[in-house]
Scaffold this active site. Structure first.
Site, PDB file in Angstrom:
ATOM      1  N   GLU A  36       0.864  -1.186   0.000  1.00  0.00           N
ATOM      2  CA  GLU A  36       0.000   0.000   0.000  1.00  0.00           C
ATOM      3  C   GLU A  36       0.891   1.223   0.000  1.00  0.00           C
ATOM      4  OE1 GLU A  36      -3.056   0.598   2.960  1.00  0.00           O
ATOM      5  OE2 GLU A  36      -3.725  -1.479   2.780  1.00  0.00           O
TER       6      GLU A  36
HETATM    7  C1  NOJ Z   1      -4.323   1.457   5.464  1.00  0.00           C
HETATM    8  C2  NOJ Z   1      -5.473   0.555   5.231  1.00  0.00           C
HETATM    9  O1  NOJ Z   1      -4.997  -0.734   5.090  1.00  0.00           O
HETATM   10  C3  NOJ Z   1      -6.323   0.944   4.048  1.00  0.00           C
HETATM   11  O2  NOJ Z   1      -7.499   0.213   4.088  1.00  0.00           O
HETATM   12  C4  NOJ Z   1      -6.608   2.419   4.050  1.00  0.00           C
HETATM   13  O3  NOJ Z   1      -7.396   2.796   2.960  1.00  0.00           O
HETATM   14  C5  NOJ Z   1      -5.301   3.163   4.056  1.00  0.00           C
HETATM   15  N1  NOJ Z   1      -4.557   2.829   5.233  1.00  0.00           N
HETATM   16  C6  NOJ Z   1      -5.452   4.657   3.984  1.00  0.00           C
HETATM   17  O4  NOJ Z   1      -5.927   5.162   5.182  1.00  0.00           O
END
Ligand code: NOJ
Length: 769
Positions: free
Chosen positions: A647
């Protein structure tokens, strides 16, 4: 109309006899005002004209009822031809004054063309244009009239092909998007994509007809059969990670600060051109609760997020994920975006309570399983690798009520759910993430209590919950390893969140130790047991142990693992998955002892980085250079594992719709730092996943901010999805596999020519001045 041109080209190099006869007849009938003159081809011309087509290209939009009439001496095809063309008053109309949908006309026309022109030469017919317009102003994204038109016209072409044996080889829908429509200007919209002509960047939004057409193309017609199961691409086996000795305090990975912290501001922001290794996994992410909606559809059970959002006032606008992006009912729309973006992987999560409404196998909900099968098959059909998070925070409410993560029973329950997922989807899913951000679950869910299950117990429960989550992960890993790895050949890991911690003053050892502690408390808490030796880092054991002792506890608030457990936990990840958003400046403090809290156990404080842009989320500044250091730290600390950035993304305010240049800047800078880590520092970066596919329910921020590369119109019942500027930008990065120097030169040339014409203050490397 047709034979005038088709006859010379396809039949004999000359006009049809009937056309010539009519023109001749009119000469006699109208000696004073001949309505038409037909030039004559010489024999050489006829010879050169005949056969000058490799296919019959047909544009067809409508039909007419024709009757015999006397056209008199008026010029024009109808009158010269002595026929009268009318429309049936029962035919529906369109925004065009001449297009009436008459689908059966197409089948007849195709048969006519085939017999009349293609009998001898056997050339194929290509339908080169077919479509209908809607009004500029009333055109909605739910363009049912266009869908009906398209469905029935394509169906008639199908009948002509399959039943009548006409050789139709192509079908072209008019048109890709709304555009300038000849004499009608922009007053009519033919597009399958809606173009917003009011906005400079002309955002294009797929209409429902676009999704329908994509489905027809995918099925190659209208198939009632269930789609076949797809086979996943083989994934090369990764090397198994060896267990490592425990981390020292501070860890040896402190070399990263020694190496980088003295960089000048200029060096730190220097742009690097280059590309990632071949086969680099470019992906994009989402998670079930954030996008799916359908919170109680088809037998889904409630999750703790359903309960929390439906009963709390704390989320802006009392938002919830009841509908969200409606992905549960809009799978085609999601696949459409993913395909257009040309990502190599899609990271999504399974909703546990959609599969097991009460959290356990006995409540299996086949419809939920079917949904994920369709999604996985849809991805594989387009060579997009599914990266599946088994648990992304949305615990079934039924489990919360009885067990909760602070009870060890959850380990087996989670393992059984994972086992089911491996057995059901593992023939196609080759990349599993057991748990997303266990640190967030432990701290926000059980310490701060601002996320469900909203337990405010900062001194104890986070440690107990983390303990169980680590064991649950390890157990699921072993289940995969023992039962499925050999036959399925996938890999499995856990997604850990890590901010980068930069010491406030790198020349003071205590500050470096504090920064290292920050890394250990957030990342090492989970990564140390899993990637090193099955146990918590000494930094945690010392801090929590010492504080607990002073606080008068008989033993540390940090639970301990038995030797057997340590052996079971160490090495339970095939690759390193890290979620990263920002960097903090860290300095040592001596925190209070009371009340007991994970946060006070740290003995450091965090500040924001001064010199960095803010984002729509107050404590998430854009500090791209932190990513390079983090990746280097992981390499040093965990023995050079293969790293996937699972991510990385930035929030913009909900009002930022398509023109998200801040996000473009973010991705340009962060991905470049990942590239530096790979190319300059030798970090094994194997994949990058942008967060997120589209704006969605952003947990405690509701819909106030968006992380999406696609804008979602939450006020529209279609939840229409429109690519933002960042989607186009990311597409290009994927296409170029990074930032190759030649692509840069092209940009430079373009920038130079546009700079001559404008006063835009953009540097040649695209950054704002
Ligand atoms: C981490 C989370 O895993 C994800 O679901 C979220 O959208 C992002 N942070 C952004 O806040």
């Amino acid at each position: 109309m047709l034979g005038w041109f088709a006859h010379p080209i396809f039949v004999n190099g000359d006009y049809p006899a009937i056309l010539k006869d009519q023109v001749e007849q009119k000469k006699t009938a109208c000696p004073d005002s001949v309505p038409a003159k037909l030039p004559v081809f010489t024999p050489t011309e006829s010879q050169r004209i005949l056969g000058t087509a490799d296919f019959f290209g047909l544009n067809h939009y409508t039909s007419r009822l024709v009757s015999n009439s006397n056209g008199g001496c008026t010029p024009g095809p109808d009158s010269v031809g002595d026929f009268n063309a009318t429309v049936d008053p029962t035919w529906s109309s369109t925004a065009s004054d001449w297009i009436y949908p008459v689908p059966w006309g197409l089948r007849r026309l195709l048969n006519y063309i085939s017999t009349e022109y293609l009998n001898v030469n056997k050339l194929p017919i290509y339908i080169t244009g077919n479509g209908m317009p809607t009004d500029y102003s009333v055109d909605s994204l739910t363009d049912t009239s266009r869908m009906d038109y398209m469905r029935s016209y394509i169906n008639e072409a199908l009948k002509a092909t399959l039943t009548d044996g006409v050789n139709v080889q192509r079908f072209t829908v008019q048109s890709l998007m709304d555009g300038f429509e000849a004499n009608q200007g922009y007053s009519q919209r033919f597009g399958l994509h809606y173009v917003n002509f009011e906005v400079g960047s002309r955002p294009r939004t797929p209409k429902q007809s676009a999704y329908l057409y994509a489905e027809i193309i995918e099925q190659n017609g209208f198939s009632s059969q269930k789609s076949k199961k797809f086979k996943a691409a083989e994934r090369p086996l990764t090397r198994r990670l060896a267990a490592l000795p425990p981390s020292e305090v501070p860890s040896q990975a402190k070399v990263v600060w020694e190496k980088f912290s003295s960089q000048s501001n200029f060096d730190r922001k220097m742009y690097h051109y280059g590309t990632f290794p071949e086969g680099f996994s470019w992906g994009i992410s989402s998670s079930a609760y954030q996008i799916e909606g359908g919170w109680n559809a088809d037998g889904k059970g409630p999750s703790i997020w359903d309960t929390f959002t439906q009963t709390t006032d704390t989320i802006p606008d009392k938002a919830n994920g009841n509908v969200a992006c409606e992905s549960y009912n809009r799978l085609n729309e999601d696949l459409y975006m993913l395909r257009a973006l040309r990502v190599k992987s899609y990271r999504f999560s399974l909703s546990w309570s959609r599969i097991f409404p009460d959290g356990t196998r006995k409540s299996l909900n086949q419809k939920g399983v079917d949904y994920y099968n369709r999604l996985i098959d849809g991805l594989i059909a387009y060579n997009i690798e599914p990266i599946v998070t088994i648990y992304h925070w949305d615990l079934p409410e039924a489990l919360q009520k009885v067990y909760d993560w602070d009870k060890a029973e959850m380990i087996d329950i989670f393992n059984d759910y994972c086992d089911f997922c491996f057995a059901t989807f593992g023939d196609r899913v080759k990349f599993w993430i057991t748990i997303n951000q266990p640190q967030t679950i432990g701290w926000s869910g059980y310490g701060l209590g601002n996320m469900p299950p909203n337990v405010k117990d900062p001194g104890y429960r986070p440690y107990i919950v983390a303990h169980n989550l680590i064991k649950a992960h390890a157990k699921a890993y072993h289940t995969y390893d023992d039962k499925y790895r050999q036959s399925q050949g996938g890999l499995i890991s856990i997604a850990l969140n890590a901010d980068w911690a930069e010491p406030k003053d790198v020349s003071i050892r205590r500050e470096v130790v504090a920064a290292d502690r920050a890394m250990q408390f957030q990342l090492g808490w989970f990564a140390h047991p899993i990637f090193k030796n099955g146990d918590y880092p000494d930094a945690l054991k010392w801090q929590v142990g010492n504080k607990s002792e002073i606080q008068g506890f008989p033993q540390s608030r940090l639970p301990s693992f038995t030797e057997e457990e340590k052996n079971f936990i160490k090495g339970t990840a095939d690759v390193f998955c890290v979620n990263h958003y920002t960097t903090k400046i860290v300095s040592h403090i001596t925190a209070r002892l009371s009340p007991e809290s994970y946060e006070y156990d740290w003995d450091f404080k965090e500040e924001e980085e001064n010199d960095s842009p803010t984002t729509a989320i107050p404590n998430q500044k854009v500090v791209a250079w932190g990513l390079r250091r983090l990746l280097n730290w992981i390499k040093e600390e965990y023995g050079d594992p293969e790293i996937y950035i699972t991510e990385n993304g930035v929030a913009t305010e909900a009002q930022t719709t398509w023109d998200d240049s801040d996000r473009v800047f973010f991705y340009k800078a962060y991905i470049d730092e990942a590239l530096k880590a790979y190319e300059l520092d030798g970090v094994t970066v194997k994949g990058y996943i942008a967060t997120s596919l589209m704006d969605s329910f952003e947990w405690l921020n509701g819909y106030k901010v968006g992380f999406g590369l696609h804008h979602v119109d939450f006020s529209n019942p279609n939840r229409s999805r429109t690519p933002k500027y960042s989607a186009h930008f990311y597409y290009n990065i994927i296409k170029d596999n990074g930032f190759p120097f030649f692509a840069h030169l092209e940009t430079e040339i373009l920038a130079r020519s546009s700079l001559q014409n404008s006063s835009s203050s953009v540097r040649l490397d695209g950054q704002r001045l």
